[in-house]
Design a protein around this motif. Structure first.
Motif, PDB file in Angstrom:
ATOM      1  N   GLY A  71       0.805  -1.224   0.000  1.00  0.00           N
ATOM      2  CA  GLY A  71       0.000   0.000   0.000  1.00  0.00           C
ATOM      3  C   GLY A  71       0.835   1.269   0.000  1.00  0.00           C
ATOM      4  N   GLY A  72       0.152   2.391  -0.122  1.00  0.00           N
ATOM      5  CA  GLY A  72       0.833   3.682  -0.142  1.00  0.00           C
ATOM      6  C   GLY A  72       1.578   3.954   1.158  1.00  0.00           C
ATOM      7  N   SER A  73       0.950   3.634   2.272  1.00  0.00           N
ATOM      8  CA  SER A  73       1.606   3.879   3.565  1.00  0.00           C
ATOM      9  C   SER A  73       2.895   3.078   3.666  1.00  0.00           C
ATOM     10  CB  SER A  73       0.683   3.471   4.717  1.00  0.00           C
ATOM     11  OG  SER A  73      -0.524   4.186   4.648  1.00  0.00           O
ATOM     12  N   ASP A 116       5.610   4.649   1.485  1.00  0.00           N
ATOM     13  CA  ASP A 116       6.140   5.844   2.160  1.00  0.00           C
ATOM     14  C   ASP A 116       7.111   5.446   3.269  1.00  0.00           C
ATOM     15  OD1 ASP A 116       4.905   7.938   0.742  1.00  0.00           O
ATOM     16  OD2 ASP A 116       3.088   7.847   1.965  1.00  0.00           O
ATOM     17  N   HIS A 171       0.969  13.580   4.086  1.00  0.00           N
ATOM     18  CA  HIS A 171       0.082  12.545   4.615  1.00  0.00           C
ATOM     19  C   HIS A 171       0.713  11.974   5.892  1.00  0.00           C
ATOM     20  CE1 HIS A 171      -2.001   8.621   4.722  1.00  0.00           C
ATOM     21  NE2 HIS A 171      -2.941   9.213   3.997  1.00  0.00           N
ATOM     22  N   ALA A 225       1.271   9.085   6.664  1.00  0.00           N
ATOM     23  CA  ALA A 225       2.190   7.986   6.347  1.00  0.00           C
ATOM     24  C   ALA A 225       3.605   8.497   6.089  1.00  0.00           C
ATOM     25  CB  ALA A 225       1.689   7.202   5.137  1.00  0.00           C
ATOM     26  N   MET A 271       5.325  15.789  -0.994  1.00  0.00           N
ATOM     27  CA  MET A 271       4.226  15.139  -1.702  1.00  0.00           C
ATOM     28  C   MET A 271       3.980  15.803  -3.060  1.00  0.00           C
ATOM     29  SD  MET A 271       1.039  16.410   0.707  1.00  0.00           S
ATOM     30  CE  MET A 271       0.293  14.799   0.639  1.00  0.00           C
ATOM     31  N   ASN A 278      -3.694  15.475  -0.425  1.00  0.00           N
ATOM     32  CA  ASN A 278      -4.948  14.734  -0.391  1.00  0.00           C
ATOM     33  C   ASN A 278      -6.127  15.546   0.148  1.00  0.00           C
ATOM     34  OD1 ASN A 278      -2.854  14.119   1.658  1.00  0.00           O
ATOM     35  ND2 ASN A 278      -4.598  13.342   2.810  1.00  0.00           N
ATOM     36  N   ASP A 309       5.562  11.481  -2.523  1.00  0.00           N
ATOM     37  CA  ASP A 309       4.362  10.681  -2.333  1.00  0.00           C
ATOM     38  C   ASP A 309       3.375  11.116  -3.412  1.00  0.00           C
ATOM     39  OD1 ASP A 309       1.870   9.722  -1.646  1.00  0.00           O
ATOM     40  OD2 ASP A 309       2.065  10.150   0.492  1.00  0.00           O
ATOM     41  N   CYS A 331       0.561   9.411  -4.404  1.00  0.00           N
ATOM     42  CA  CYS A 331      -0.701   8.654  -4.348  1.00  0.00           C
ATOM     43  C   CYS A 331      -1.868   9.435  -4.938  1.00  0.00           C
ATOM     44  CB  CYS A 331      -1.025   8.269  -2.913  1.00  0.00           C
ATOM     45  SG  CYS A 331       0.066   7.003  -2.250  1.00  0.00           S
ATOM     46  N   GLN A 332      -1.929  10.733  -4.651  1.00  0.00           N
ATOM     47  CA  GLN A 332      -3.067  11.517  -5.136  1.00  0.00           C
ATOM     48  C   GLN A 332      -2.859  12.013  -6.566  1.00  0.00           C
ATOM     49  OE1 GLN A 332      -6.036  12.125  -3.732  1.00  0.00           O
ATOM     50  NE2 GLN A 332      -5.565  10.963  -1.879  1.00  0.00           N
ATOM     51  N   ASN A 372      -0.143   4.113  -5.114  1.00  0.00           N
ATOM     52  CA  ASN A 372      -0.950   2.987  -4.640  1.00  0.00           C
ATOM     53  C   ASN A 372      -2.112   2.711  -5.573  1.00  0.00           C
ATOM     54  OD1 ASN A 372      -2.691   5.049  -3.997  1.00  0.00           O
ATOM     55  ND2 ASN A 372      -2.828   4.578  -1.839  1.00  0.00           N
ATOM     56  N   SER A 414      -5.357   1.988  -4.605  1.00  0.00           N
ATOM     57  CA  SER A 414      -6.706   2.281  -4.114  1.00  0.00           C
ATOM     58  C   SER A 414      -7.216   3.678  -4.451  1.00  0.00           C
ATOM     59  CB  SER A 414      -6.768   2.061  -2.603  1.00  0.00           C
ATOM     60  OG  SER A 414      -5.995   3.023  -1.943  1.00  0.00           O
ATOM     61  N   LYS A 415      -6.353   4.562  -4.948  1.00  0.00           N
ATOM     62  CA  LYS A 415      -6.809   5.908  -5.304  1.00  0.00           C
ATOM     63  C   LYS A 415      -7.044   6.036  -6.812  1.00  0.00           C
ATOM     64  CE  LYS A 415      -6.028   7.004  -0.987  1.00  0.00           C
ATOM     65  NZ  LYS A 415      -4.902   7.693  -0.407  1.00  0.00           N
TER      66      LYS A 415
END
Ligand SMILES: *Cc1c(COP(=O)(O)O)cnc(C)c1O
Length: 427
Positions: free
Chosen positions: A78-80, A83, A116, A118, A163, A167, A199, A201-202, A222, A224-225
């Protein structure tokens, strides 16, 4: 004052920054790897080799999108986790027995105040271990500048983590510009440090992920986004950038992330990333139009509102799907729960019911006064969002705000017994 059981005529999901539904094409791509092609990719027989091929195909696909090499791509949980792996991995590679090297070398890290959790929490942990971390301030719109990085750089800076896009308020940071500044510093000082992590992710659904243009050494993504599965992360790691693994074991993922690979998840994430990048140009335009319409409607129909984060006009400074607004004299959580009764899902930077009572660290870092932060709502639009969804929200939101303002003037001391939706008292 509100109907006991409002009829949910519609489900309107406006929380795509929290997570996205899995795309049907992604689900389809994942499907064969659950019951059919289930062999462990590390095995030596044909079935394993086949699964290993799918795994490496996903790796090549991701590498291609990032303009990287396949062995630069590490799949994680995952993203966390990505990171954490980037930050602890880079920092601990620099330390001896958990302690940073001597005072002159390798104990300084630069990040921002709006990362974030994370990223922020690993940074705080590293501080406890003896690392020195500079948390850069941001401007009102949540931006840091390459100039700030330049000023914060020290001979013992080993890592910089900024980042790509925020987010909460959708701010896009000038990653390529910062990357160039770091390259210049390394050249001048004849060193490979600091490593540069972002990061992203977004950003993955909307922005360019070319690591050469961005000049990043480490990049977190990640699934999931971006309409992929949850619990799958990617860490891009440039060749020559050394990090220490967090998970030891069978030595999978170039020994940097042990554990049997989540093959369906990885295949799905690669597919999702490919789709996201292919469609981003058209989709960005569509989302921006919808988002701008939404904000216009809010301004037209609700008094005392404020836009949080960057201005909407410039597509290079704000994500196209993010709308973060403060509605004065109401509690964000109360709004959220009443919206939920109408099937509308969004999130808030208010935190009156959380233990800390602190509103969002991002809104606070942007200098937003408490009373505004507590009435903040984040709407993040997505693939399925259409104009009718916005109109549906605008049919109910003004009334909810009006009634909340009438019945309970805002309570800035955050007494959880006041002002909140009855659901909270049932907890
Ligand atoms: C969602 C998110 C994360 C965490 O990712 P998980 O896959 O939920 O662990 C990290 N950073 C940012 C910017 C995010 O939006």
């Amino acid at each position: 004052m509100f109907p006991r059981k409002p009829i949910k005529k519609r489900l309107v999901y406006l929380d795509h920054a929290a997570t996205t539904p899995v795309d049907l094409a992604v689900k389809k791509a994942m499907d064969p790897y659950f019951c059919e092609h289930y062999a462990n990719p590390s095995g030596l027989y044909a079935s394993s080799r086949e699964v290993n091929y799918a795994l490496n195909d996903a790796r090549r696909k991701v590498a291609g999108i990032l303009q990287a090499l396949p062995d630069n791509i590490i799949f994680t949980g995952g993203g966390s986790e990505s990171d954490n792996l980037a930050i602890f991995g880079a920092a601990h590679k620099q330390s001896k027995h958990g302690k940073p090297f001597g005072s002159a070398q390798g104990k300084h890290i630069i990040t921002t105040k709006i990362e974030h959790h994370a990223v922020l929490l690993p940074m705080e942990q590293l501080q406890k271990e003896g690392f020195e971390v500079t948390f850069l301030a941001v401007d009102e719109q949540g931006r840091v500048t390459a100039e700030q990085i330049k000023k914060a750089l020290r001979p013992d800076t080993i890592l910089i983590s900024i980042m790509y896009a925020n987010n909460e308020i959708g701010t896009i940071e000038p990653i390529a510009e910062i990357g160039r500044e770091i390259l210049k510093w390394r050249k001048q000082n004849n060193t490979v440090y600091p490593f540069f992590h972002t990061d992203a992710c977004q950003a993955a659904g909307a922005l360019d992920l070319n690591v050469e243009k961005l000049h990043v050494d480490l990049m977190t993504l990640n699934g999931s986004k971006i309409y992929g599965p949850k619990g799958v992360g990617i860490l891009f790691k440039r060749r020559g950038v050394e990090i220490k693994p967090l998970v030891l074991g069978g030595g999978q993922e170039m020994r940097l992330r042990s554990g049997t690979e989540n093959v369906p998840g990885i295949v799905g994430t690669a597919k999702a990333l490919d789709n996201a990048q292919k469609n981003s140009k058209k989709e960005n335009l569509r989302l921006r139009k919808l988002r701008d319409y939404f904000w216009q409607e809010i301004q037209n129909k609700i008094k005392k509102v404020r836009l949080n984060g960057p201005e909407l006009g410039d597509e290079t400074v704000r994500l196209p799907n993010n709308l973060n607004v403060s509605i004065l004299d109401v509690e964000g959580e109360a709004l959220l729960l009443y919206l939920d009764e109408y099937g509308i899902m969004c999130s808030t930077g208010s935190a009156c019911t959380s233990q800390s009572l602190e509103p969002s660290h991002v809104l606070t870092a942007c200098g937003l006064p408490y009373e505004y932060a507590h009435g903040s709502l984040r709407f993040t639009l997505g693939k399925s969002t259409i104009k009718q969804d916005i109109d549906y929200v605008m049919k109910y939101l003004p009334g909810i705000v009006e009634r909340l303002r009438e019945v309970s003037p805002v309570n800035l001391t955050c007494d959880p017994k006041k002002n909140l939706h009855p659901k909270y008292h049932q907890r």
